[in-house]
Motif scaffolding. Structure first.
Motif, PDB file in Angstrom:
ATOM      1  N   ALA A  45     -51.597 -24.889  -8.134  1.00 43.94           N
ATOM      2  CA  ALA A  45     -53.001 -25.633  -7.698  1.00 43.94           C
ATOM      3  C   ALA A  45     -52.763 -26.192  -6.575  1.00 43.94           C
ATOM      4  N   ALA A  46     -51.971 -27.660  -7.276  1.00 46.27           N
ATOM      5  CA  ALA A  46     -51.715 -29.184  -7.236  1.00 46.27           C
ATOM      6  C   ALA A  46     -51.482 -28.108  -5.125  1.00 46.27           C
ATOM      7  N   GLN A  47     -50.564 -28.078  -5.459  1.00 45.11           N
ATOM      8  CA  GLN A  47     -49.766 -27.312  -3.864  1.00 45.11           C
ATOM      9  C   GLN A  47     -50.463 -27.772  -3.163  1.00 45.11           C
ATOM     10  N   ILE A  48     -51.828 -26.012  -3.025  1.00 42.19           N
ATOM     11  CA  ILE A  48     -52.210 -25.350  -2.307  1.00 42.19           C
ATOM     12  C   ILE A  48     -52.907 -26.386  -2.409  1.00 42.19           C
ATOM     13  N   GLY A  49     -53.717 -26.885  -3.431  1.00 41.45           N
ATOM     14  CA  GLY A  49     -54.720 -27.785  -2.916  1.00 41.45           C
ATOM     15  C   GLY A  49     -54.291 -28.948  -1.938  1.00 41.45           C
ATOM     16  N   GLY A  50     -53.562 -29.632  -2.374  1.00 42.62           N
ATOM     17  CA  GLY A  50     -52.932 -30.609  -1.640  1.00 42.62           C
ATOM     18  C   GLY A  50     -52.735 -30.367   0.431  1.00 42.62           C
ATOM     19  N   GLY A  51     -51.825 -29.094  -0.001  1.00 42.13           N
ATOM     20  CA  GLY A  51     -51.953 -28.662   1.340  1.00 42.13           C
ATOM     21  C   GLY A  51     -52.641 -28.665   2.547  1.00 42.13           C
ATOM     22  N   LEU A  52     -53.885 -28.332   1.565  1.00 44.88           N
ATOM     23  CA  LEU A  52     -55.117 -28.007   2.453  1.00 44.88           C
ATOM     24  C   LEU A  52     -55.491 -29.654   2.710  1.00 44.88           C
ATOM     25  N   ALA A  53     -55.876 -29.956   1.490  1.00 45.04           N
ATOM     26  CA  ALA A  53     -55.959 -31.666   1.832  1.00 45.04           C
ATOM     27  C   ALA A  53     -55.614 -32.487   3.516  1.00 45.04           C
ATOM     28  N   PHE A  54     -54.047 -32.455   3.214  1.00 47.60           N
ATOM     29  CA  PHE A  54     -52.923 -32.620   3.813  1.00 47.60           C
ATOM     30  C   PHE A  54     -52.861 -32.455   5.282  1.00 47.60           C
ATOM     31  N   ASN A  55     -52.898 -30.666   5.931  1.00 50.54           N
ATOM     32  CA  ASN A  55     -52.718 -30.119   6.823  1.00 50.54           C
ATOM     33  C   ASN A  55     -51.232 -29.790   6.821  1.00 50.54           C
ATOM     34  N   SER A  56     -50.446 -29.661   5.763  1.00 50.89           N
ATOM     35  CA  SER A  56     -49.365 -29.833   5.432  1.00 50.89           C
ATOM     36  C   SER A  56     -49.013 -27.373   5.249  1.00 50.89           C
ATOM     37  N   MET A  57     -47.783 -27.606   6.219  1.00 51.17           N
ATOM     38  CA  MET A  57     -47.670 -26.122   6.305  1.00 51.17           C
ATOM     39  C   MET A  57     -46.681 -25.953   5.254  1.00 51.17           C
ATOM     40  N   ALA A  58     -46.009 -26.791   5.365  1.00 53.43           N
ATOM     41  CA  ALA A  58     -44.649 -26.304   4.465  1.00 53.43           C
ATOM     42  C   ALA A  58     -45.302 -26.072   2.793  1.00 53.43           C
ATOM     43  N   LEU A  59     -46.364 -27.772   2.093  1.00 53.47           N
ATOM     44  CA  LEU A  59     -47.014 -27.506   1.546  1.00 53.47           C
ATOM     45  C   LEU A  59     -47.699 -26.208   0.860  1.00 53.47           C
ATOM     46  N   ILE A  60     -47.943 -26.007   2.648  1.00 56.04           N
ATOM     47  CA  ILE A  60     -49.277 -24.547   1.632  1.00 56.04           C
ATOM     48  C   ILE A  60     -48.043 -23.275   1.236  1.00 56.04           C
ATOM     49  N   ALA A  61     -46.905 -23.440   2.176  1.00 57.80           N
ATOM     50  CA  ALA A  61     -45.775 -22.041   1.947  1.00 57.80           C
ATOM     51  C   ALA A  61     -45.082 -22.291   0.652  1.00 57.80           C
ATOM     52  N   GLY A  63     -46.799 -23.212  -1.791  1.00 58.74           N
ATOM     53  CA  GLY A  63     -47.724 -23.176  -3.329  1.00 58.74           C
ATOM     54  C   GLY A  63     -48.093 -21.743  -3.596  1.00 58.74           C
ATOM     55  N   PHE A  64     -48.092 -20.922  -1.762  1.00 56.91           N
ATOM     56  CA  PHE A  64     -48.227 -19.394  -1.778  1.00 56.91           C
ATOM     57  C   PHE A  64     -47.393 -18.671  -2.512  1.00 56.91           C
ATOM     58  N   HIS A  65     -45.493 -19.438  -2.130  1.00 55.28           N
ATOM     59  CA  HIS A  65     -44.775 -19.465  -3.463  1.00 55.28           C
ATOM     60  C   HIS A  65     -44.689 -19.002  -4.388  1.00 55.28           C
ATOM     61  N   MET A  66     -44.813 -20.033  -4.843  1.00 57.48           N
ATOM     62  CA  MET A  66     -45.114 -20.559  -6.251  1.00 57.48           C
ATOM     63  C   MET A  66     -46.116 -19.767  -6.535  1.00 57.48           C
ATOM     64  N   GLY A  67     -47.272 -19.303  -6.002  1.00 54.60           N
ATOM     65  CA  GLY A  67     -48.135 -18.004  -6.945  1.00 54.60           C
ATOM     66  C   GLY A  67     -47.359 -16.817  -6.713  1.00 54.60           C
ATOM     67  N   ALA A  68     -46.401 -16.339  -6.106  1.00 54.80           N
ATOM     68  CA  ALA A  68     -45.592 -15.077  -6.172  1.00 54.80           C
ATOM     69  C   ALA A  68     -45.027 -15.345  -6.990  1.00 54.80           C
ATOM     70  N   HIS A  69     -44.134 -16.328  -7.338  1.00 51.45           N
ATOM     71  CA  HIS A  69     -43.020 -16.786  -8.677  1.00 51.45           C
ATOM     72  C   HIS A  69     -43.901 -17.102 -10.059  1.00 51.45           C
ATOM     73  N   VAL A  70     -45.473 -17.192 -10.118  1.00 49.98           N
ATOM     74  CA  VAL A  70     -45.971 -16.973 -11.446  1.00 49.98           C
ATOM     75  C   VAL A  70     -46.071 -15.928 -11.283  1.00 49.98           C
ATOM     76  N   ALA A  71     -46.745 -14.567 -10.696  1.00 53.30           N
ATOM     77  CA  ALA A  71     -46.756 -13.401 -11.150  1.00 53.30           C
ATOM     78  C   ALA A  71     -45.426 -13.245 -11.226  1.00 53.30           C
ATOM     79  N   ALA A  72     -44.261 -13.342 -10.888  1.00 49.65           N
ATOM     80  CA  ALA A  72     -43.045 -12.776 -11.184  1.00 49.65           C
ATOM     81  C   ALA A  72     -42.377 -13.395 -12.674  1.00 49.65           C
ATOM     82  N   LEU A  73     -42.964 -14.443 -12.942  1.00 49.94           N
ATOM     83  CA  LEU A  73     -42.856 -14.967 -14.286  1.00 49.94           C
ATOM     84  C   LEU A  73     -43.559 -14.033 -15.446  1.00 49.94           C
ATOM     85  N   VAL A  74     -44.862 -13.943 -14.914  1.00 55.68           N
ATOM     86  CA  VAL A  74     -45.750 -12.871 -16.215  1.00 55.68           C
ATOM     87  C   VAL A  74     -45.216 -11.388 -16.258  1.00 55.68           C
ATOM     88  N   VAL A  75     -45.072 -10.949 -15.043  1.00 54.17           N
ATOM     89  CA  VAL A  75     -43.485  -9.712 -15.164  1.00 54.17           C
ATOM     90  C   VAL A  75     -42.461  -9.700 -16.020  1.00 54.17           C
TER      91      VAL A  75
END
Length: 305
Positions: A45-61, A63-75
């Motif tokens: 949540a912090a990464q995606i919000g910060g990436g949008l706020a600061f216009n950083s593609m690396a941070l948004i990327a 954050g999206f990857h973090m979302g993928a591995h949150v799902a991976a950790l739940v699996v």
């Protein structure tokens, strides 16, 4: 002359009578995986919000990857829970130890998809770079890297023993997701730093592309390792050779041997032994007793004619 059908067949022998082939650290790994999943969800949540706020593609990327591995950790955590719950279920002929490998394979596929998504989005921003709020983005990237390193430490895989160097691949898959995210965070810091010092807005996107390549490499390695287990590829030539050495030597000949993995640290073997006067199957099982990593054995004997 060799008989075409078995003359005497030894009974199935399970060195573990409970048929539970879970890893030695199963409960610990399950508990820590849930803890890390919760930590990563907050970081996402912090990464995606910060990436949008600061216009950083690396941070948004990241954050999206973090979302993928949150799902991976739940699996991964869910696989631990299901394997534990159904460990004694007779419907699973060889236990539930492979559930973790199935989860690891699924997570490797998610990692591969994440690599593609990060590459596409980074490529789009590379072609059309836009201003980045470097100071805020750098602070968030550094915080994400710190969180990832702590989570990696929590989920560090235990060393596999001599006949199972892969160890718990379910945990390794979760750990690899975190390692990939840590690498992207580090690359984001480099890209943002270069952009801030030299006014290179495209450096941030290049960092995202480099991270995507690294994720693809991680995914490939994990797909190969987990796929080999699911397809029952021989997991240990060393263990296979040791079984053959122990069973041959008193006029016996090993004419068939199948070895496969049942779960972390657990292997099963089917052996067919031929001799002029074959001994009782229990004698051959006794020769294999205590062999590290061998948890289930079926012995068949045939008399040479």
């Amino acid at each position: 002359m060799t008989a075409s059908a078995p003359d005497r067949q030894g009974p199935m022998d399970a060195f573990r009578g409970d048929r539970v082939y879970l890893g030695a650290d199963h409960a610990r790994n399950e508990r820590r995986t849930w803890i890390v999943a919760a930590v990563c969800l907050a970081t996402l949540a912090a990464q995606i919000g910060g990436g949008l706020a600061f216009n950083s593609m690396a941070l948004i990327a990241n954050g999206f990857h973090m979302g993928a591995h949150v799902a991976a950790l739940v699996v991964a955590a869910g696989a631990y829970g299901l394997a534990r719950r159904f460990a004694h279920d007779p419907r699973f002929s060889f236990g539930t130890g492979k559930l973790g490998y199935l989860a690891g394979f699924a997570n490797a596929a998610v990692l591969a998809v994440s690599a593609v998504l990060v590459a596409v989005e980074s490529g789009r921003h590379l072609l059309s770079p836009s201003p980045v709020a470097y100071d805020g983005a750098l602070a968030l990237a550094a915080a994400a890297l710190a969180v990832n390193l702590v989570c990696m430490w929590l989920l560090r895989p235990a060393a596999g023993h001599a006949h199972d160097k892969d160890g718990d691949l379910n945990l390794s898959a979760a750990h690899l997701h975190l390692a990939g995210d840590a690498a992207i965070s580090a690359l984001a810091i480099v890209g943002l730093g270069l952009g801030r010092v030299f006014d290179w807005p495209w450096a941030d996107s290049l960092a995202g592309l480099a991270g995507a390549a690294l994720l693809a490499h991680f995914a490939y390695r994990l797909l190969v390792r987990t796929g080999a287990v699911l397809l029952d590829v021989n997991p240990s030539p060393e263990l296979t050779a040791e079984i053959g050495r122990r069973l041959e030597g008193e006029g016996e000949r090993l004419i068939d041997l199948h070895l496969w993995r049942l779960g972390p640290g657990h292997h099963a073997a089917i052996v067919v032994i031929e001799a002029q006067a074959p001994q009782d199957a229990g004698v051959y099982r006794a020769r294999l007793a205590g062999l590290p990593g061998l948890s289930h054995v079926t012995v068949e004997t045939r008399q040479t004619r």
